[in-house]
Design a protein around this motif. Structure first.
Motif, PDB file in Angstrom:
ATOM      1  N   ARG A 281      25.054  -2.125  -0.327  1.00  0.00           N
ATOM      2  CA  ARG A 281      25.600  -3.374  -0.861  1.00  0.00           C
ATOM      3  C   ARG A 281      26.348  -4.129   0.218  1.00  0.00           C
ATOM      4  N   GLY A 282      26.378  -5.432   0.043  1.00  0.00           N
ATOM      5  CA  GLY A 282      27.172  -6.294   0.900  1.00  0.00           C
ATOM      6  C   GLY A 282      28.121  -7.076   0.014  1.00  0.00           C
ATOM      7  N   ASN A 283      29.344  -6.623  -0.063  1.00  0.00           N
ATOM      8  CA  ASN A 283      30.288  -7.263  -0.987  1.00  0.00           C
ATOM      9  C   ASN A 283      30.630  -8.686  -0.568  1.00  0.00           C
ATOM     10  N   ALA A 284      30.572  -8.968   0.707  1.00  0.00           N
ATOM     11  CA  ALA A 284      30.835 -10.335   1.164  1.00  0.00           C
ATOM     12  C   ALA A 284      29.736 -11.298   0.703  1.00  0.00           C
ATOM     13  N   LYS A 285      28.555 -10.745   0.452  1.00  0.00           N
ATOM     14  CA  LYS A 285      27.424 -11.569   0.012  1.00  0.00           C
ATOM     15  C   LYS A 285      27.113 -11.377  -1.468  1.00  0.00           C
ATOM     16  N   ASN A 286      27.926 -10.576  -2.166  1.00  0.00           N
ATOM     17  CA  ASN A 286      27.692 -10.317  -3.590  1.00  0.00           C
ATOM     18  C   ASN A 286      26.259  -9.851  -3.854  1.00  0.00           C
ATOM     19  N   THR A 287      25.792  -8.963  -3.020  1.00  0.00           N
ATOM     20  CA  THR A 287      24.400  -8.531  -3.095  1.00  0.00           C
ATOM     21  C   THR A 287      24.297  -7.011  -2.990  1.00  0.00           C
ATOM     22  N   VAL A 288      23.399  -6.458  -3.786  1.00  0.00           N
ATOM     23  CA  VAL A 288      23.056  -5.038  -3.681  1.00  0.00           C
ATOM     24  C   VAL A 288      21.585  -4.941  -3.294  1.00  0.00           C
ATOM     25  N   TYR A 289      21.283  -3.939  -2.488  1.00  0.00           N
ATOM     26  CA  TYR A 289      19.940  -3.800  -1.936  1.00  0.00           C
ATOM     27  C   TYR A 289      19.338  -2.449  -2.324  1.00  0.00           C
ATOM     28  N   LEU A 290      18.016  -2.414  -2.295  1.00  0.00           N
ATOM     29  CA  LEU A 290      17.315  -1.148  -2.442  1.00  0.00           C
ATOM     30  C   LEU A 290      16.194  -1.129  -1.404  1.00  0.00           C
ATOM     31  N   GLN A 291      16.385  -0.333  -0.372  1.00  0.00           N
ATOM     32  CA  GLN A 291      15.356  -0.148   0.648  1.00  0.00           C
ATOM     33  C   GLN A 291      14.448   0.986   0.201  1.00  0.00           C
ATOM     34  N   MET A 292      13.161   0.681   0.063  1.00  0.00           N
ATOM     35  CA  MET A 292      12.200   1.657  -0.433  1.00  0.00           C
ATOM     36  C   MET A 292      11.178   1.954   0.662  1.00  0.00           C
ATOM     37  N   SER A 293      11.038   3.212   0.997  1.00  0.00           N
ATOM     38  CA  SER A 293      10.099   3.631   2.030  1.00  0.00           C
ATOM     39  C   SER A 293       9.189   4.720   1.487  1.00  0.00           C
ATOM     40  N   SER A 294       8.109   4.979   2.211  1.00  0.00           N
ATOM     41  CA  SER A 294       7.131   6.000   1.801  1.00  0.00           C
ATOM     42  C   SER A 294       6.749   5.817   0.340  1.00  0.00           C
ATOM     43  N   LEU A 295       6.438   4.597  -0.003  1.00  0.00           N
ATOM     44  CA  LEU A 295       6.169   4.273  -1.401  1.00  0.00           C
ATOM     45  C   LEU A 295       4.909   4.969  -1.907  1.00  0.00           C
TER      46      LEU A 295
ATOM     47  N   GLN B  21       0.830  -1.199   0.000  1.00  0.00           N
ATOM     48  CA  GLN B  21       0.000   0.000   0.000  1.00  0.00           C
ATOM     49  C   GLN B  21       0.865   1.251   0.000  1.00  0.00           C
ATOM     50  N   ALA B  22       0.311   2.321  -0.499  1.00  0.00           N
ATOM     51  CA  ALA B  22       1.025   3.597  -0.478  1.00  0.00           C
ATOM     52  C   ALA B  22       1.440   3.932   0.954  1.00  0.00           C
ATOM     53  N   GLY B  23       2.661   4.412   1.088  1.00  0.00           N
ATOM     54  CA  GLY B  23       3.219   4.711   2.393  1.00  0.00           C
ATOM     55  C   GLY B  23       4.004   3.572   3.001  1.00  0.00           C
ATOM     56  N   GLY B  24       3.904   2.406   2.397  1.00  0.00           N
ATOM     57  CA  GLY B  24       4.595   1.233   2.896  1.00  0.00           C
ATOM     58  C   GLY B  24       6.040   1.153   2.435  1.00  0.00           C
ATOM     59  N   SER B  25       6.665   0.023   2.776  1.00  0.00           N
ATOM     60  CA  SER B  25       8.088  -0.180   2.480  1.00  0.00           C
ATOM     61  C   SER B  25       8.315  -1.551   1.865  1.00  0.00           C
ATOM     62  N   LEU B  26       9.367  -1.631   1.077  1.00  0.00           N
ATOM     63  CA  LEU B  26       9.849  -2.893   0.529  1.00  0.00           C
ATOM     64  C   LEU B  26      11.359  -2.836   0.475  1.00  0.00           C
ATOM     65  N   ARG B  27      11.978  -4.006   0.551  1.00  0.00           N
ATOM     66  CA  ARG B  27      13.427  -4.100   0.371  1.00  0.00           C
ATOM     67  C   ARG B  27      13.714  -5.059  -0.761  1.00  0.00           C
ATOM     68  N   LEU B  28      14.326  -4.548  -1.794  1.00  0.00           N
ATOM     69  CA  LEU B  28      14.728  -5.370  -2.923  1.00  0.00           C
ATOM     70  C   LEU B  28      16.169  -5.834  -2.738  1.00  0.00           C
ATOM     71  N   SER B  29      16.443  -7.036  -3.232  1.00  0.00           N
ATOM     72  CA  SER B  29      17.795  -7.580  -3.227  1.00  0.00           C
ATOM     73  C   SER B  29      18.173  -7.986  -4.638  1.00  0.00           C
ATOM     74  N   CYS B  30      19.447  -7.942  -4.911  1.00  0.00           N
ATOM     75  CA  CYS B  30      19.976  -8.388  -6.200  1.00  0.00           C
ATOM     76  C   CYS B  30      21.239  -9.188  -5.914  1.00  0.00           C
ATOM     77  N   ALA B  31      21.169 -10.482  -6.168  1.00  0.00           N
ATOM     78  CA  ALA B  31      22.299 -11.370  -5.940  1.00  0.00           C
ATOM     79  C   ALA B  31      23.081 -11.550  -7.228  1.00  0.00           C
ATOM     80  N   ALA B  32      24.381 -11.346  -7.145  1.00  0.00           N
ATOM     81  CA  ALA B  32      25.247 -11.442  -8.317  1.00  0.00           C
ATOM     82  C   ALA B  32      26.101 -12.686  -8.247  1.00  0.00           C
ATOM     83  N   SER B  33      26.333 -13.273  -9.414  1.00  0.00           N
ATOM     84  CA  SER B  33      27.259 -14.395  -9.526  1.00  0.00           C
ATOM     85  C   SER B  33      28.095 -14.214 -10.790  1.00  0.00           C
ATOM     86  N   GLY B  34      29.313 -14.769 -10.768  1.00  0.00           N
ATOM     87  CA  GLY B  34      30.224 -14.574 -11.895  1.00  0.00           C
ATOM     88  C   GLY B  34      30.877 -13.207 -11.797  1.00  0.00           C
TER      89      GLY B  34
END
Length: 124
Positions: free
Chosen positions: A72-86, A13-26
């Motif tokens: 980002r967490g380089n040890a986990k090969n992951t980049v994140y996007l924290q989205m708030s007040s959507l 819903q509008a006003g809510g939050s989500l956290r996206l992750s992107c896992a990289a390999s290679g």
């Protein structure tokens, strides 16, 4: 071969939050800046945020600045996007991408590998 896999999208819903992750390999994840883009139906893909190789520098589109946080967490090969007040206008498919030129900014042409995308839908 570089692969990027996004996750974390969904309906919120509008006003809510989500956290996206992107896992990289290679490849060597910590050697590349990363970015997030989004594409709404019928519109061109647009820049959202980018982060430098170490995570020390970030840059945001004006429409999301103050509401979204890239990390980002380089040890986990992951980049994140924290989205708030959507907002409903944040709806779209969100893609992560690897920069070919370093901390390159907002042009899609500066990114060479892309994930398949994750759908984010914000209801009013």
């Amino acid at each position: 071969q570089v692969q990027l896999v996004e996750s974390g999208g969904g309906l919120v819903q509008a006003g809510g939050s989500l956290r996206l992750s992107c896992a990289a390999s290679g490849g060597t994840f910590s050697s590349y800046a990363m970015g997030w883009f989004r594409q709404a139906p019928g519109k061109e893909r647009e820049f959202v945020a980018t982060i430098s190789e170490s995570g020390g520098n970030t840059y945001y589109a004006g429409s999301v600045k103050g509401r979204f946080t890239i990390s980002r967490g380089n040890a986990k090969n992951t980049v994140y996007l924290q989205m708030s007040s959507l907002k409903p206008e944040d709806t779209g498919v969100y893609y992560c991408a690897r920069s070919r030129f370093g901390f390159a900014g907002s042009s899609t042409s500066a990114y060479d590998y892309w994930g398949q995308g994750t759908q984010v839908t914000v209801s009013s």
